[in-house]
Scaffold this motif. Structure first.
Motif, PDB file in Angstrom:
ATOM      1  N   VAL A  56       0.841  -1.195   0.000  1.00 46.55           N
ATOM      2  CA  VAL A  56       0.000   0.000   0.000  1.00 46.55           C
ATOM      3  C   VAL A  56       0.879   1.249   0.000  1.00 46.55           C
ATOM      4  O   VAL A  56       0.601   2.233  -0.701  1.00 46.55           O
ATOM      5  CB  VAL A  56      -0.958  -0.007   1.213  1.00 46.55           C
ATOM      6  N   ARG A  57       1.942   1.221   0.784  1.00 43.02           N
ATOM      7  CA  ARG A  57       2.849   2.379   0.824  1.00 43.02           C
ATOM      8  C   ARG A  57       3.442   2.641  -0.560  1.00 43.02           C
ATOM      9  O   ARG A  57       3.560   3.791  -0.988  1.00 43.02           O
ATOM     10  CB  ARG A  57       3.961   2.136   1.844  1.00 43.02           C
ATOM     11  N   ARG A  58       3.772   1.578  -1.282  1.00 45.62           N
ATOM     12  CA  ARG A  58       4.349   1.764  -2.612  1.00 45.62           C
ATOM     13  C   ARG A  58       3.324   2.347  -3.580  1.00 45.62           C
ATOM     14  O   ARG A  58       3.672   3.137  -4.457  1.00 45.62           O
ATOM     15  CB  ARG A  58       4.921   0.434  -3.124  1.00 45.62           C
ATOM     16  N   TRP A  59       2.041   1.929  -3.454  1.00 49.83           N
ATOM     17  CA  TRP A  59       1.005   2.541  -4.299  1.00 49.83           C
ATOM     18  C   TRP A  59       0.926   4.037  -4.027  1.00 49.83           C
ATOM     19  O   TRP A  59       0.819   4.830  -4.947  1.00 49.83           O
ATOM     20  CB  TRP A  59      -0.356   1.899  -4.025  1.00 49.83           C
ATOM     21  N   LEU A  60       0.945   4.405  -2.756  1.00 50.56           N
ATOM     22  CA  LEU A  60       0.879   5.824  -2.386  1.00 50.56           C
ATOM     23  C   LEU A  60       2.112   6.571  -2.901  1.00 50.56           C
ATOM     24  O   LEU A  60       2.037   7.764  -3.221  1.00 50.56           O
ATOM     25  CB  LEU A  60       0.759   5.969  -0.874  1.00 50.56           C
ATOM     26  N   ASP A  61       3.222   5.863  -2.994  1.00 56.22           N
ATOM     27  CA  ASP A  61       4.451   6.476  -3.501  1.00 56.22           C
ATOM     28  C   ASP A  61       4.476   6.561  -5.026  1.00 56.22           C
ATOM     29  O   ASP A  61       5.409   7.127  -5.596  1.00 56.22           O
ATOM     30  CB  ASP A  61       5.674   5.681  -3.023  1.00 56.22           C
ATOM     31  N   GLY A  62       3.476   5.984  -5.682  1.00 51.73           N
ATOM     32  CA  GLY A  62       3.379   6.130  -7.129  1.00 51.73           C
ATOM     33  C   GLY A  62       3.444   4.860  -7.935  1.00 51.73           C
ATOM     34  O   GLY A  62       3.324   4.887  -9.161  1.00 51.73           O
ATOM     35  N   GLU A  63       3.610   3.708  -7.295  1.00 52.94           N
ATOM     36  CA  GLU A  63       3.629   2.445  -8.037  1.00 52.94           C
ATOM     37  C   GLU A  63       2.235   2.146  -8.578  1.00 52.94           C
ATOM     38  O   GLU A  63       1.233   2.313  -7.883  1.00 52.94           O
ATOM     39  CB  GLU A  63       4.094   1.318  -7.125  1.00 52.94           C
ATOM     40  N   GLN A  64       2.166   1.694  -9.832  1.00 55.14           N
ATOM     41  CA  GLN A  64       0.886   1.394 -10.473  1.00 55.14           C
ATOM     42  C   GLN A  64       0.544  -0.080 -10.308  1.00 55.14           C
ATOM     43  O   GLN A  64       1.247  -0.943 -10.843  1.00 55.14           O
ATOM     44  CB  GLN A  64       0.945   1.744 -11.962  1.00 55.14           C
ATOM     45  N   PRO A  65      -0.507  -0.424  -9.545  1.00 54.69           N
ATOM     46  CA  PRO A  65      -0.893  -1.834  -9.407  1.00 54.69           C
ATOM     47  C   PRO A  65      -1.559  -2.363 -10.664  1.00 54.69           C
ATOM     48  O   PRO A  65      -2.146  -1.615 -11.436  1.00 54.69           O
ATOM     49  CB  PRO A  65      -1.883  -1.805  -8.231  1.00 54.69           C
ATOM     50  N   ARG A  66      -1.468  -3.673 -10.847  1.00 54.00           N
ATOM     51  CA  ARG A  66      -2.112  -4.326 -11.984  1.00 54.00           C
ATOM     52  C   ARG A  66      -3.529  -4.753 -11.614  1.00 54.00           C
ATOM     53  O   ARG A  66      -3.898  -4.818 -10.443  1.00 54.00           O
ATOM     54  CB  ARG A  66      -1.291  -5.555 -12.415  1.00 54.00           C
ATOM     55  N   GLU A  67      -4.306  -5.056 -12.657  1.00 49.07           N
ATOM     56  CA  GLU A  67      -5.657  -5.590 -12.438  1.00 49.07           C
ATOM     57  C   GLU A  67      -5.592  -6.864 -11.596  1.00 49.07           C
ATOM     58  O   GLU A  67      -4.632  -7.624 -11.737  1.00 49.07           O
ATOM     59  CB  GLU A  67      -6.326  -5.918 -13.778  1.00 49.07           C
ATOM     60  N   PRO A  68      -6.566  -7.117 -10.709  1.00 50.41           N
ATOM     61  CA  PRO A  68      -7.791  -6.323 -10.565  1.00 50.41           C
ATOM     62  C   PRO A  68      -7.711  -5.250  -9.485  1.00 50.41           C
ATOM     63  O   PRO A  68      -8.741  -4.704  -9.094  1.00 50.41           O
ATOM     64  CB  PRO A  68      -8.825  -7.382 -10.177  1.00 50.41           C
ATOM     65  N   ILE A  69      -6.516  -4.935  -8.990  1.00 49.37           N
ATOM     66  CA  ILE A  69      -6.408  -4.034  -7.840  1.00 49.37           C
ATOM     67  C   ILE A  69      -6.950  -2.627  -8.103  1.00 49.37           C
ATOM     68  O   ILE A  69      -7.658  -2.079  -7.253  1.00 49.37           O
ATOM     69  CB  ILE A  69      -4.957  -4.006  -7.310  1.00 49.37           C
ATOM     70  N   PRO A  70      -6.688  -1.989  -9.265  1.00 48.33           N
ATOM     71  CA  PRO A  70      -7.251  -0.646  -9.455  1.00 48.33           C
ATOM     72  C   PRO A  70      -8.764  -0.599  -9.293  1.00 48.33           C
ATOM     73  O   PRO A  70      -9.309   0.302  -8.656  1.00 48.33           O
ATOM     74  CB  PRO A  70      -6.813  -0.288 -10.885  1.00 48.33           C
ATOM     75  N   ARG A  71      -9.440  -1.614  -9.832  1.00 48.10           N
ATOM     76  CA  ARG A  71     -10.904  -1.586  -9.741  1.00 48.10           C
ATOM     77  C   ARG A  71     -11.379  -1.999  -8.339  1.00 48.10           C
ATOM     78  O   ARG A  71     -12.419  -1.553  -7.890  1.00 48.10           O
ATOM     79  CB  ARG A  71     -11.512  -2.469 -10.822  1.00 48.10           C
ATOM     80  N   ILE A  72     -10.629  -2.824  -7.659  1.00 48.63           N
ATOM     81  CA  ILE A  72     -10.957  -3.117  -6.260  1.00 48.63           C
ATOM     82  C   ILE A  72     -10.870  -1.829  -5.443  1.00 48.63           C
ATOM     83  O   ILE A  72     -11.772  -1.513  -4.650  1.00 48.63           O
ATOM     84  CB  ILE A  72     -10.000  -4.175  -5.684  1.00 48.63           C
ATOM     85  N   LEU A  73      -9.805  -1.053  -5.652  1.00 52.00           N
ATOM     86  CA  LEU A  73      -9.654   0.201  -4.915  1.00 52.00           C
ATOM     87  C   LEU A  73     -10.785   1.170  -5.243  1.00 52.00           C
ATOM     88  O   LEU A  73     -11.345   1.813  -4.356  1.00 52.00           O
ATOM     89  CB  LEU A  73      -8.294   0.831  -5.230  1.00 52.00           C
ATOM     90  N   GLY A  74     -11.149   1.263  -6.524  1.00 53.71           N
ATOM     91  CA  GLY A  74     -12.257   2.141  -6.899  1.00 53.71           C
ATOM     92  C   GLY A  74     -13.553   1.737  -6.227  1.00 53.71           C
ATOM     93  O   GLY A  74     -14.315   2.580  -5.734  1.00 53.71           O
ATOM     94  N   GLU A  75     -13.803   0.434  -6.176  1.00 52.95           N
ATOM     95  CA  GLU A  75     -15.032  -0.061  -5.551  1.00 52.95           C
ATOM     96  C   GLU A  75     -15.022   0.194  -4.044  1.00 52.95           C
ATOM     97  O   GLU A  75     -16.029   0.631  -3.468  1.00 52.95           O
ATOM     98  CB  GLU A  75     -15.170  -1.555  -5.843  1.00 52.95           C
TER      99      GLU A  75
END
Length: 504
Positions: A56-75
Motif C-alpha cells: 500500500v505504501r508503494r502505491w501511495l508512492d506512485g507504483e501502479q498496481p495491476r488488475e484487478p487491484i485498481p478496480r478493487i480500490l475504486g469499488e
C-alpha cells in the motif's frame, strides 16, 4: 513479485497525490486497506493477490498496481464515500475490460444484446457467493454514462453493422402461448417477492431465469414472439438490477439496468425503457450524483412522452423532484413534486374506467403511498442539503406520515404488501424526527423499522437503519430511547463490514 499485482519502474515513480488524498480522508490505516483489498480479491477468486502495508505504501508512492487491484480500490473507496470514485480519480491507469465488463457504451443491436446478457448472467451465477462481479466492472457516471444512454432514442438502422460477433441463430423453435405466458407470470411473481422480502433472497433466481430466457432468444421466433421475449428479458434484467442495488452491488446493478434498456429498445417498449432510466436515476441519487440523475430522468420523460401512462409520468416527476432536491434547487423540486401530484390525480379517473387492469404490472407499485413517500423524501433531502432546514422538514413530515400509514395498512391487510417500502419509510420518518430535534420519536420509528426488517433481506434497509441510529447516537447519545435503540441494533443487526454500503 507476480502475486502482488503491481508494476512500474522505481525511477519513474512520483507520489500518487490523488490516491493519497482519498486514503487520508477514508480514515483507514494501510493495514486496513490491505486487508480489505485481499478480502475483496478472494471474493472474486483472485487468490494470487496478497497485499500488505508495504505494498500500500508503494502505491501511495506512485507504483501502479495491476488488475484487478485498481478496480478493487475504486469499488472500496466508492463504498466508503457513497459516491462514484473512478480508477482515474485515484490516479491509477485504466485497463482494458472484457466484453461483459466493458462499461455502458454497448452496441444497440439485438444479437449483441442477447449475447452480452447471456455472458453477463453466466458470470454472475458463477462468481462468488455474494454475486460480486466487482472489479470486472466499474461504475459509469457523467458523460460516460449519459451520452451512451441518449442513443436509446436513436432509431436503429435497417441492417445494423455488428460490432461484435453475432449470436448464432439456431433452428426455429416453437414456443407455445402457455409457455410464454408462464414466463411472463414468473416475472410478475419475482417482482412481488422482491417487494415483500427484499433483493437478497431471490436475486440469483432472477438472474438464472434471465439467463434461460436469453437462451430462448438464440432460437428463431416469429417477430411477435421475439418482441414478447425481449419484453420478458428487459423486465427480468431491470429486476436483477434493482435487486443488486438493494443488496449494495452497485456496478452490477448499473450493468443490468443498461442491459435492460437495450432489451426494452428491442422490444419496442419506450415506456418500460423510461422506467429503467428512472431506476438508473435513483441509483445516481443514492451515489450522490443528482445532476446525472436529472439527465437520466429528463431522457426518460422525453423518450416516453407519447407512450407513458399517467401513473408512469407521475413517477418520473417524483424522481425528478428527488434529483432537484439533492441539487439544492427548491423551486424546481417543488414544481416537480406538484406536477407529480397533479398527474397522479388523473390516475384515479382512469381507474374508475378500469384502466388499472390495462396498465403493465411493473408500474402498479406506484400507489398513493409511493407518491407520498417520494414527495416526503424529496423535501427531507432538501432539508439536509439546505443545512437541516426546519421549513423543508416540516413539509416532509405530513407526506411521510401519510406514506407510513398507507404502507402499514397495506402490509397489515395482505402478505403481498410492500414491506420493504414500509420499512424504508419508517426510517425516513425517523430521519425527519431527527431533523426536528425529536430523538425519542426518531428512536421509536427506527425500532419499528427494525422489526419490519426482520422479514426482509435488504442491505439497503439495514444500512439506513444503521446510519439513522448512528446519527441519533452522535447527536443524542445520552437520551434513554437512543441508548436502547443502539442496544437493540447490536443484537438484531450486527454490522457486516464486508457488505456495508453507505445508503443515500
Amino acid at each position: 513479485m507476480g502475486g502482488n499485482g503491481s508494476s512500474g519502474h522505481a525511477g519513474e515513480k512520483r507520489p500518487n497525490e490523488q490516491l493519497g488524498s482519498w486514503f487520508v480522508r477514508s480514515g483507514w490505516s494501510k493495514g486496513e486497506l490491505a486487508r480489505q483489498v485481499n478480502r475483496r480479491a478472494r471474493q472474486l477468486g483472485a487468490h494470487h493477490i496478497s497485499t500488505d502495508t508495504s505494498r500500500v505504501r508503494r502505491w501511495l508512492d506512485g507504483e501502479q498496481p495491476r488488475e484487478p487491484i485498481p478496480r478493487i480500490l475504486g469499488e472500496l473507496f466508492s463504498e466508503r464515500f457513497g459516491c462514484v470514485v473512478g480508477v482515474e480519480d485515484l490516479g491509477l491507469r485504466q485497463t482494458r475490460q472484457s466484453a461483459a465488463g466493458s462499461g455502458v457504451d454497448l452496441p444497440w443491436a439485438g444479437p449483441q444484446t442477447i449475447g452480452l446478457i447471456n455472458e453477463f448472467t453466466r458470470s454472475d451465477l458463477m462468481l462468488s457467493r455474494r454475486g460480486y462481479l466487482g472489479t470486472s466492472l466499474a461504475m459509469a457516471a457523467g458523460p460516460a454514462l449519459i451520452e451512451p444512454m441518449q442513443r436509446w432514442l436513436v432509431p436503429p438502422p435497417a441492417q445494423p453493422a455488428p460490432q461484435s460477433p453475432p449470436v448464432p441463430v439456431r433452428r426455429e423453435q416453437r414456443l407455445s402461448e402457455p409457455e410464454l405466458e408462464l414466463l411472463e407470470h414468473t416475472t410478475v411473481m419475482f417482482r412481488q417477492w422482491d417487494a415483500q422480502c427484499g433483493g437478497g433472497l431471490r436475486r440469483k433466481a432472477v438472474v438464472g431465469q434471465l439467463h434461460e430466457v436469453t437462451d430462448l432468444l438464440q432460437e428463431a421466433h416469429p417477430e411477435p414472439i421475439r418482441r414478447r421475449l425481449f419484453t420478458v428479458t428487459a423486465e427480468l434484467a431491470e429486476l436483477a438490477g434493482w435487486m443488486s442495488y438493494d443488496v449494495g452491488i452497485q456496478p452490477t446493478a448499473q450493468k443490468y439496468f443498461v442491459l435492460a434498456l437495450h432489451a426494452s429498445k428491442e422490444a419496442g417498449d419506450k415506456a418500460f425503457g423510461a422506467f429503467v432510466l428512472s431506476k438508473m436515476a435513483r441509483q445516481m441519487i443514492h451515489l450522490h450524483r443528482p445532476e446525472d440523475a436529472l439527465e437520466l430522468v429528463h431522457l426518460a420523460q422525453y423518450g416516453s412522452r407519447d407512450g407513458a401512462t399517467a401513473r408512469t409520468q407521475s413517477m418520473l416527476h417524483a424522481v425528478e423532484a428527488r434529483a432537484y432536491a439533492n441539487m439544492g434547487q427548491p423551486k424546481q423540486c417543488h414544481r416537480a413534486a406538484k406536477m407529480a401530484e397533479a398527474v397522479f390525480a388523473e390516475v384515479e379517473e382512469f381507474e374508475e374506467a378500469g384502466a388499472r387492469e390495462r396498465e403493465p404490472d411493473w408500474i402498479r407499485f406506484f400507489s398513493e403511498a409511493e407518491l407520498s413517500a417520494e414527495t416526503a423524501h424529496a423535501y427531507r433531502d432538501l432539508a439536509y442539503v439546505a443545512g437541516r432546514s426546519h421549513t423543508y422538514a416540516s413539509l416532509a413530515q405530513p407526506a411521510m406520515e401519510k406514506a407510513v400509514d398507507l404502507f402499514a395498512e397495506e402490509c397489515a391487510s395482505s402478505e403481498q404488501g410492500h414491506h420493504r417500502s414500509y420499512a424504508l419509510n419508517l426510517v425516513g420518518m425517523a430521519t425527519v424526527h431527527l431533523l426536528q430535534k425529536e430523538p425519542e420519536r426518531c428512536a421509536a420509528r427506527t425500532v419499528e423499522a427494525l422489526e419490519v426488517s426482520r422479514r426482509l433481506r435488504s442491505e439497503r434497509v439495514n444500512n439506513r437503519i444503521r446510519r439513522t441510529a448512528a446519527n441519533a447516537g452522535r447527536e443524542y447519545g445520552d437520551v434513554a430511547e437512543v441508548v436502547d435503540l443502539a442496544d437493540r441494533l447490536r443484537k438484531a443487526l450486527p454490522e457486516d463490514p464486508e457488505s456495508m454500503v453507505l445508503a443515500g
